[in-house]
Design a protein around this motif. Structure first.
Motif, short mmCIF file in Angstrom:
data_model
loop_
_atom_site.label_atom_id
_atom_site.label_comp_id
_atom_site.label_asym_id
_atom_site.label_seq_id
_atom_site.Cartn_x
_atom_site.Cartn_y
_atom_site.Cartn_z
N GLY A 95 58.42 56.13 32.65
CA GLY A 95 58.95 55.36 33.76
C GLY A 95 57.89 54.52 34.44
N ARG A 96 56.71 55.10 34.66
CA ARG A 96 55.61 54.37 35.29
C ARG A 96 55.12 53.24 34.38
NH1 ARG A 96 56.87 54.03 39.27
NH2 ARG A 96 54.94 52.98 39.76
N ALA A 97 55.02 53.53 33.08
CA ALA A 97 54.58 52.50 32.12
C ALA A 97 55.61 51.37 32.08
CB ALA A 97 54.38 53.10 30.73
N ALA A 98 56.89 51.73 32.07
CA ALA A 98 57.95 50.70 32.05
C ALA A 98 57.91 49.87 33.32
CB ALA A 98 59.32 51.37 31.88
N ALA A 99 57.72 50.51 34.45
CA ALA A 99 57.67 49.77 35.72
C ALA A 99 56.49 48.79 35.72
CB ALA A 99 57.56 50.74 36.90
N ARG A 100 55.34 49.24 35.23
CA ARG A 100 54.17 48.36 35.17
C ARG A 100 54.43 47.21 34.20
NH1 ARG A 100 48.78 48.61 32.27
NH2 ARG A 100 47.59 47.04 33.38
N GLY A 101 55.00 47.51 33.04
CA GLY A 101 55.31 46.48 32.06
C GLY A 101 56.30 45.47 32.61
N HIS A 102 57.36 45.95 33.26
CA HIS A 102 58.33 45.03 33.86
C HIS A 102 57.68 44.14 34.91
CE1 HIS A 102 61.71 47.77 32.44
NE2 HIS A 102 61.96 46.60 31.91
N ARG A 103 56.82 44.73 35.73
CA ARG A 103 56.15 43.94 36.77
C ARG A 103 55.28 42.86 36.15
NH1 ARG A 103 51.27 44.27 38.51
NH2 ARG A 103 50.93 46.39 37.78
N LEU A 104 54.48 43.22 35.14
CA LEU A 104 53.60 42.25 34.50
C LEU A 104 54.38 41.12 33.83
CD1 LEU A 104 50.98 44.69 32.90
CD2 LEU A 104 50.58 43.07 34.79
N VAL A 105 55.44 41.47 33.12
CA VAL A 105 56.24 40.45 32.43
C VAL A 105 56.99 39.60 33.45
CG1 VAL A 105 58.17 40.07 30.85
CG2 VAL A 105 56.40 41.75 30.27
N ALA A 106 57.57 40.22 34.46
CA ALA A 106 58.31 39.46 35.48
C ALA A 106 57.39 38.46 36.18
CB ALA A 106 58.95 40.41 36.50
N GLU A 107 56.17 38.89 36.51
CA GLU A 107 55.22 37.99 37.16
C GLU A 107 54.83 36.84 36.23
OE1 GLU A 107 52.02 40.58 38.31
OE2 GLU A 107 53.12 41.37 40.04
N ALA A 108 54.64 37.14 34.95
CA ALA A 108 54.27 36.10 33.99
C ALA A 108 55.40 35.09 33.83
CB ALA A 108 53.91 36.74 32.65
N LEU A 109 56.62 35.58 33.67
CA LEU A 109 57.77 34.69 33.49
C LEU A 109 58.03 33.85 34.74
CD1 LEU A 109 60.25 37.02 31.58
CD2 LEU A 109 58.78 35.23 30.62
N GLU A 111 50.03 42.25 26.26
CA GLU A 111 48.64 42.52 25.88
C GLU A 111 47.87 43.11 27.06
OE1 GLU A 111 47.10 38.86 24.27
OE2 GLU A 111 48.50 38.93 22.59
N GLU A 112 48.14 42.60 28.26
CA GLU A 112 47.50 43.17 29.45
C GLU A 112 47.95 44.61 29.66
OE1 GLU A 112 47.21 42.49 34.29
OE2 GLU A 112 47.96 40.85 33.04
N LEU A 113 49.23 44.88 29.45
CA LEU A 113 49.77 46.22 29.59
C LEU A 113 49.07 47.22 28.69
CD1 LEU A 113 51.99 48.15 30.72
CD2 LEU A 113 53.41 47.41 28.79
N THR A 114 48.77 46.80 27.47
CA THR A 114 48.19 47.71 26.48
C THR A 114 46.71 47.44 26.23
OG1 THR A 114 48.93 46.28 24.68
CG2 THR A 114 50.41 48.08 25.32
N ALA A 115 46.06 46.75 27.15
CA ALA A 115 44.66 46.36 26.96
C ALA A 115 43.72 47.54 26.75
CB ALA A 115 44.18 45.51 28.14
N ASP A 162 55.37 52.67 17.52
CA ASP A 162 56.11 53.56 16.63
C ASP A 162 56.66 54.75 17.40
OD1 ASP A 162 55.71 52.02 14.36
OD2 ASP A 162 54.00 53.19 13.66
N LEU A 163 55.84 55.34 18.24
CA LEU A 163 56.29 56.50 19.02
C LEU A 163 57.41 56.13 19.99
CD1 LEU A 163 52.82 58.15 19.71
CD2 LEU A 163 54.59 58.98 18.13
N LEU A 164 57.26 55.00 20.66
CA LEU A 164 58.30 54.57 21.60
C LEU A 164 59.61 54.28 20.88
CD1 LEU A 164 56.23 52.29 23.99
CD2 LEU A 164 57.24 54.52 24.52
#
Length: 159
Positions: free
Chosen positions: A20-34, A121-125, A137-139
């Motif tokens: 959930g925390r990873a998804a929230a961070r990913g959503h925030r990063l992508v939303a800001e970029a878009l 890329e920033e999310l998984t840096a 693969d795991l996700l």
């Protein structure tokens, strides 16, 4: 994250909390970029689906993205107002509209896909390329346990 706002250790060790925390961070990063391109995530998802599915009916588009029909109408209206999609009678069923990308939509999608890739890329840096592949693969297995993992698709001699 500052120590004062960290969740209790019992929670921090739960896969569901971490996802959930990873998804929230990913959503925030992508939303800001878009947002830098004036695009919301759902609008980007619809543009991506239209690009992949080709001219597609509004109903099929909504089903493919699990978007409520009323919400889909509003999103498509926004995208059409911005000149990013076209609606034309479906040659197979004149009662339906076929949704397609306009040239402007194709250009905008190319830019927003690049921004999305950069955000991911920033999310998984902090991960190596091999770790990124393993994480994906795991996700995929967590999201769809019936779907084989890329690691298990290869013969043992190639792993």
């Amino acid at each position: 994250m500052p120590e004062s706002v960290r969740a209790p250790s019992r929670i921090r060790t739960l896969p569901s909390w971490l996802l959930g925390r990873a998804a929230a961070r990913g959503h925030r990063l992508v939303a800001e970029a878009l947002a830098r391109e004036g695009m919301r995530m759902t609008h980007h998802a619809v543009l991506s689906a239209v690009a992949e599915l080709g001219p597609v009916s509004q109903a099929e588009l909504g089903r493919s993205l699990s978007i409520d029909p009323k919400d889909m109408v509003a999103i498509l209206n926004d995208l059409q107002d911005d000149g990013l999609i076209t609606r034309a009678p479906d040659p197979g069923d004149r009662r339906k509209n076929a949704i397609a990308l306009s040239e402007s939509g194709e250009r905008r999608l190319a830019r927003t896909e690049k921004l999305g890739r950069e955000a991911n890329e920033e999310l998984t840096a902090a991960l190596s390329p091999a770790e990124r592949a393993q994480l994906l693969d795991l996700l995929r297995r967590v999201v769809d346990p019936e779907e084989p993992c890329a690691e298990t698709d290869r013969p043992a001699t190639e792993r």
